[in-house]
Design a protein around this motif. Sequence first.
Motif, mmCIF file in Angstrom:
data_model
loop_
_atom_site.group_PDB
_atom_site.id
_atom_site.type_symbol
_atom_site.label_atom_id
_atom_site.label_comp_id
_atom_site.label_asym_id
_atom_site.label_seq_id
_atom_site.Cartn_x
_atom_site.Cartn_y
_atom_site.Cartn_z
ATOM 1 N N UNK A 18 1.150 -1.021 -0.120
ATOM 2 C CA UNK A 18 0.373 0.495 0.442
ATOM 3 C C UNK A 18 1.076 1.255 -0.241
ATOM 4 N N UNK A 19 0.773 2.440 -0.847
ATOM 5 C CA UNK A 19 1.810 3.074 -1.133
ATOM 6 C C UNK A 19 0.781 4.355 -0.846
ATOM 7 N N UNK A 20 0.298 5.567 -0.455
ATOM 8 C CA UNK A 20 -0.006 6.635 -0.891
ATOM 9 C C UNK A 20 0.579 7.525 -0.520
ATOM 10 N N UNK A 21 0.541 8.840 -1.360
ATOM 11 C CA UNK A 21 0.371 10.422 -1.844
ATOM 12 C C UNK A 21 -0.730 11.636 -1.354
ATOM 13 N N UNK A 22 0.029 12.491 -0.202
ATOM 14 C CA UNK A 22 -0.299 12.566 1.151
ATOM 15 C C UNK A 22 -0.159 14.411 0.116
ATOM 16 N N UNK A 23 -1.444 15.388 0.181
ATOM 17 C CA UNK A 23 -0.463 16.425 0.141
ATOM 18 C C UNK A 23 -1.485 17.931 0.808
ATOM 19 N N UNK A 24 -1.435 18.428 0.870
ATOM 20 C CA UNK A 24 -2.198 19.694 2.135
ATOM 21 C C UNK A 24 -2.389 20.894 1.076
ATOM 22 N N UNK A 25 -2.884 20.315 -0.179
ATOM 23 C CA UNK A 25 -3.709 21.648 -1.128
ATOM 24 C C UNK A 25 -4.673 22.463 -1.394
ATOM 25 N N UNK A 26 -4.781 22.368 -2.443
ATOM 26 C CA UNK A 26 -6.294 22.884 -2.866
ATOM 27 C C UNK A 26 -7.476 21.693 -2.441
ATOM 28 N N UNK A 27 -7.466 20.745 -2.900
ATOM 29 C CA UNK A 27 -8.741 19.245 -2.533
ATOM 30 C C UNK A 27 -8.932 18.816 -3.983
ATOM 31 N N UNK A 28 -9.919 18.101 -3.952
ATOM 32 C CA UNK A 28 -10.991 18.101 -5.288
ATOM 33 C C UNK A 28 -12.794 17.946 -4.370
ATOM 34 N N UNK A 29 -12.851 18.651 -5.278
ATOM 35 C CA UNK A 29 -14.871 19.159 -5.062
ATOM 36 C C UNK A 29 -15.211 17.943 -5.624
ATOM 37 N N UNK A 30 -15.954 17.236 -4.720
ATOM 38 C CA UNK A 30 -16.574 15.743 -4.637
ATOM 39 C C UNK A 30 -17.220 15.362 -5.824
ATOM 40 N N UNK A 31 -17.625 16.746 -6.761
ATOM 41 C CA UNK A 31 -18.874 16.599 -8.115
ATOM 42 C C UNK A 31 -17.141 16.038 -9.501
ATOM 43 N N UNK A 32 -15.687 16.655 -8.698
ATOM 44 C CA UNK A 32 -15.065 16.148 -10.112
ATOM 45 C C UNK A 32 -13.885 15.320 -9.698
ATOM 46 N N UNK A 33 -14.472 14.200 -8.604
ATOM 47 C CA UNK A 33 -13.207 13.383 -8.284
ATOM 48 C C UNK A 33 -13.979 11.861 -9.011
ATOM 49 N N UNK A 34 -14.988 12.037 -9.974
ATOM 50 C CA UNK A 34 -15.049 10.433 -10.956
ATOM 51 C C UNK A 34 -14.565 10.731 -12.296
ATOM 52 N N UNK A 35 -13.849 11.640 -12.179
ATOM 53 C CA UNK A 35 -13.837 12.147 -13.904
ATOM 54 C C UNK A 35 -12.426 13.064 -13.769
ATOM 55 N N UNK A 36 -11.218 12.513 -12.360
ATOM 56 C CA UNK A 36 -10.283 12.924 -12.345
ATOM 57 C C UNK A 36 -9.195 12.160 -13.028
ATOM 58 N N UNK A 37 -9.746 10.882 -13.364
ATOM 59 C CA UNK A 37 -8.533 9.843 -14.150
ATOM 60 C C UNK A 37 -9.127 9.085 -15.517
ATOM 61 N N UNK A 38 -10.443 10.200 -16.118
ATOM 62 C CA UNK A 38 -10.758 10.428 -17.405
ATOM 63 C C UNK A 38 -9.168 11.154 -18.553
ATOM 64 N N UNK A 39 -9.400 10.070 -19.387
ATOM 65 C CA UNK A 39 -7.999 10.834 -20.395
ATOM 66 C C UNK A 39 -8.554 12.225 -20.529
ATOM 67 N N UNK A 40 -7.383 13.141 -21.007
ATOM 68 C CA UNK A 40 -7.532 14.459 -21.219
ATOM 69 C C UNK A 40 -8.884 15.096 -20.648
ATOM 70 N N UNK A 41 -9.365 14.536 -19.549
ATOM 71 C CA UNK A 41 -10.178 15.685 -18.550
ATOM 72 C C UNK A 41 -8.948 16.402 -17.451
ATOM 73 N N UNK A 42 -8.868 17.395 -17.343
ATOM 74 C CA UNK A 42 -8.131 17.910 -16.258
ATOM 75 C C UNK A 42 -8.431 19.347 -15.736
#
Length: 541
Positions: free
Chosen positions: A459-483
């Motif tokens: 199990x590998x975890x990469x943790x950041x304290x950045x801006x975060x991802x809005x819940x409605x965008x999480x389903x799209x983050x692994x979609x090719x060419x979506x940024x």
Amino acid sequence: MASIQVIQGPDKGRSFDLLDGENIIGRKSNSVELTDGTVSRQHAKLTPKDGAWLLEDLGSANGTYLNGIRMKQPAALHRGDQVRCGSTLLVFGGGQPAVRAAVDLDEEGQLVDAAIVASVPSNEDSVIIPTPEAGAAAIGTLRIVYDLITGIGSIFDVDLLLQRTMDKVIEVFRSDRGYIMLIDDDGRLVVKASRLANGSADQKVPISRTIINEVVGKQVGLLSSNAMTDKRFAAGKSVHDFGIRSAICVPIKGRERVLGVIHVDCSVSEQTYSTEQLRLLTAIGYQTGLAIDNVRLYEAAVQRERLAAVGETVAQLSHHIKNILQALGAGIDVVEMGLNGNDMAKAKGAWPIVQRNLERINNLILNMLAFSKSREPLLENINVNHVLTECVELVSRRADERGVALMSDLDDLPAVAADPAGLNQAFLNLLDNALDAVTDGTGVITVKSRYDSMNRWIVVSIIDNGTGIPPDQIPNIFTPFWSSKGQRGTGLGLAVAEKVVKEHHGRIQVSSKVREGSTFTVTLPAVITGDSGETVGNPAK
């Protein structure tokens, strides 16, 4: 005929007839093709030798087990032996190798040109038996056609489809010989599948060109019989030599044209075919033609999708590449001005701009290659911590320039079978994504690893304290060419990371809160190779 049947795994219930020669068991095979993700592309092979079948592992990642024992050298199979490949369990059915028949097409009509006894049109009605008395026969015929459609309906390779069809025809008609021939682009008949029944002589047998011309030209199935008594063949000694008494030839008819023919025959000592068998084979030929058309339509659709994907890729990336080149050109101009004016301070100050944009182009090309190509991981015995340490070192300069804290918390991990280059690219993409998410001066990124000994997972975890991802965008983050990064992102980094992880039969998950940060967790199956050579471990679920 020897066969092997799947009794456990994703392909449970499927049965494969083994042909003469090498039969590869794997995810990329024309003989025993499995969909199990834990099976290698070419996992093991079955080869006939001296009347027996030999099983041999092909250096598969998870090994091949014969009756529960991992194979280290080829072994002979016996009826009822169990073979495990990944999570698939197969049972060997015994028997002799199927024999491929040679065909001799009688172009001049001098050798064999049997008398036509009956004909049936090739269309959707060919399977219907009109007489009320034939109810039981009709049900049997429909069951055979249904079994054929079920068996070939999910095959998307024409050659494999025809091999399966030929096996079914020989099984149902108990023929001495069977052939499937397709018409090529030049109008010639090419043998695509052929079989000799067990015990039949392995010799070239002439097939009537006149009969085939009649079948193709009029699109009908023909039953021919008693060729030896036909007066046209008094001089045809070969007819008597071969003793062909009964034969059926039917068209393989697609939606628009005849694609080829199916031909079966038997000697006088076996049987004489009936009109009902002619009707059945004609229906099989019709269904086979539709199946071939479907495969070709599928292949054409895949090709169109590939071309459309290429166009979409060019459209999505062209603007991003233009921005990189503009920034690169600006940096080169400043470096050139500094060199021309002997102002080394200006040249050195602009050089990081050039270097950074060269890195962006390099990363973009690597991600494009990784995403566009289906690849089998090149597995090595590695420690994942070594890959993580290398990735942290590669991004540390960029983190230092921005004042971002980069920390590692790595647990003791066992050596596992993995592709170091693939994992390196996946973890680098995740780290780059984390760096883009945090703010200069206050950003913190933590890389953690641990070993879940209970489930045998890394199990590998990469943790950041950045801006975060809005819940409605999480389903799209692994979609090719979506940024969500605008001009700074290509939409390929996370897609490639997910692809690499899936190639290792693992999974990648994300949890995030807006203005608090994100955690990307990669779970990989710990397939550990011990001193005994035994492979253990559970694939990620």
